[in-house]
Design a protein around this motif. Structure first.
Motif, short mmCIF file in Angstrom:
data_model
loop_
_atom_site.label_atom_id
_atom_site.label_comp_id
_atom_site.label_asym_id
_atom_site.label_seq_id
_atom_site.Cartn_x
_atom_site.Cartn_y
_atom_site.Cartn_z
N ASP A 163 16.89 -15.40 45.07
CA ASP A 163 15.54 -15.97 45.18
C ASP A 163 15.48 -17.06 46.24
N LEU A 164 16.64 -17.59 46.63
CA LEU A 164 16.72 -18.65 47.63
C LEU A 164 17.26 -18.13 48.97
N SER A 165 17.13 -16.83 49.19
CA SER A 165 17.68 -16.22 50.41
C SER A 165 17.04 -16.78 51.68
N GLY A 166 15.85 -17.32 51.57
CA GLY A 166 15.18 -17.89 52.74
C GLY A 166 15.66 -19.29 53.09
N ALA A 167 16.51 -19.87 52.25
CA ALA A 167 17.02 -21.22 52.51
C ALA A 167 18.16 -21.14 53.51
N ARG A 168 17.79 -21.16 54.78
CA ARG A 168 18.77 -21.07 55.87
C ARG A 168 18.36 -22.01 57.00
N SER A 169 18.84 -23.22 56.92
CA SER A 169 18.49 -24.20 57.95
C SER A 169 19.47 -24.16 59.12
N GLY A 170 20.66 -23.64 58.88
CA GLY A 170 21.70 -23.66 59.90
C GLY A 170 22.70 -24.78 59.69
N ILE A 171 22.48 -25.61 58.68
CA ILE A 171 23.44 -26.68 58.40
C ILE A 171 24.79 -26.08 58.03
N VAL B 97 15.89 -27.33 49.16
CA VAL B 97 17.13 -26.62 49.48
C VAL B 97 17.12 -26.24 50.96
N TYR B 98 18.15 -26.70 51.67
CA TYR B 98 18.29 -26.36 53.08
C TYR B 98 19.08 -25.07 53.25
N ASP B 99 20.17 -24.93 52.53
CA ASP B 99 21.03 -23.76 52.68
C ASP B 99 21.66 -23.38 51.35
N VAL B 100 21.83 -22.09 51.16
CA VAL B 100 22.60 -21.54 50.04
C VAL B 100 23.53 -20.48 50.61
N MET B 101 24.80 -20.61 50.29
CA MET B 101 25.79 -19.62 50.70
C MET B 101 26.58 -19.23 49.46
N ILE B 102 26.65 -17.92 49.19
CA ILE B 102 27.47 -17.44 48.08
C ILE B 102 28.80 -16.98 48.67
N VAL B 103 29.87 -17.54 48.15
CA VAL B 103 31.21 -17.28 48.64
C VAL B 103 32.01 -16.63 47.52
N GLY B 104 32.71 -15.57 47.85
CA GLY B 104 33.61 -14.94 46.91
C GLY B 104 35.04 -15.10 47.37
#
Length: 148
Positions: A72-80, A41-48
């Motif tokens: 749990d995936l809050s560290g998945a932040r590549s910048g993509i 996982v490169y990035d996770v963004m939760i959108v409301g």
């Protein structure tokens, strides 16, 4: 071992959850895929998207139950993923929902990609068929089979 510069296909999904609620089951399975080395996982963004159409991001580092296990995936932040991706995701969403926008690499494919490249192959086309379309097509084919 494949060359470190070889990557598997990179995909994204936008999973919308109705009722502005995530149970955590999807996140649990995604973490399972990561743990098994099937995806990265490169990035996770939760959108409301509020009832009035206003979009907002949920900070995974500070999220409680609203993120449904994706914290749990809050560290998945590549910048993509960037801020404009939030707006694009929200435009596809229904009001009063939450969605997880996930960018991931299919790491299971790295040996195949490396072997193809080593033998002179190159990807000239690709695509994705949504799972719902495949299920509908298979059901339609099944209904055409003669009954015994």
């Amino acid at each position: 071992m494949p060359d470190a510069d070889v990557h598997g296909p990179i995909d994204y999904v936008l999973l919308e959850f109705t009722g502005n609620k995530m149970t955590g089951r999807a996140a649990e399975e995604l973490v399972n895929l990561v743990d098994r080395g099937i995806v990265h996982v490169y990035d996770v963004m939760i959108v409301g998207k509020q009832a009035d159409g206003t979009a907002y991001a949920v900070d995974l580092a500070e999220a409680s139950g609203q993120a449904g296990g994706f914290a749990d995936l809050s560290g998945a932040r590549s910048g993509i993923l960037a801020d404009d991706d939030l707006a694009q995701a929200a435009s596809a969403m229904e009001p009063g929902t939450l969605a997880a926008l996930i960018v991931y690499e299919n790491t299971w494919a790295i040996p195949f990609v490396a072997a193809a490249m080593e033998s002179g192959g190159q990807m000239i086309a690709g695509g994705r068929i949504p799972a719902e379309d495949v299920m509908e097509a298979l059901e339609a084919l099944e209904s055409l089979e003669p009954m015994s």
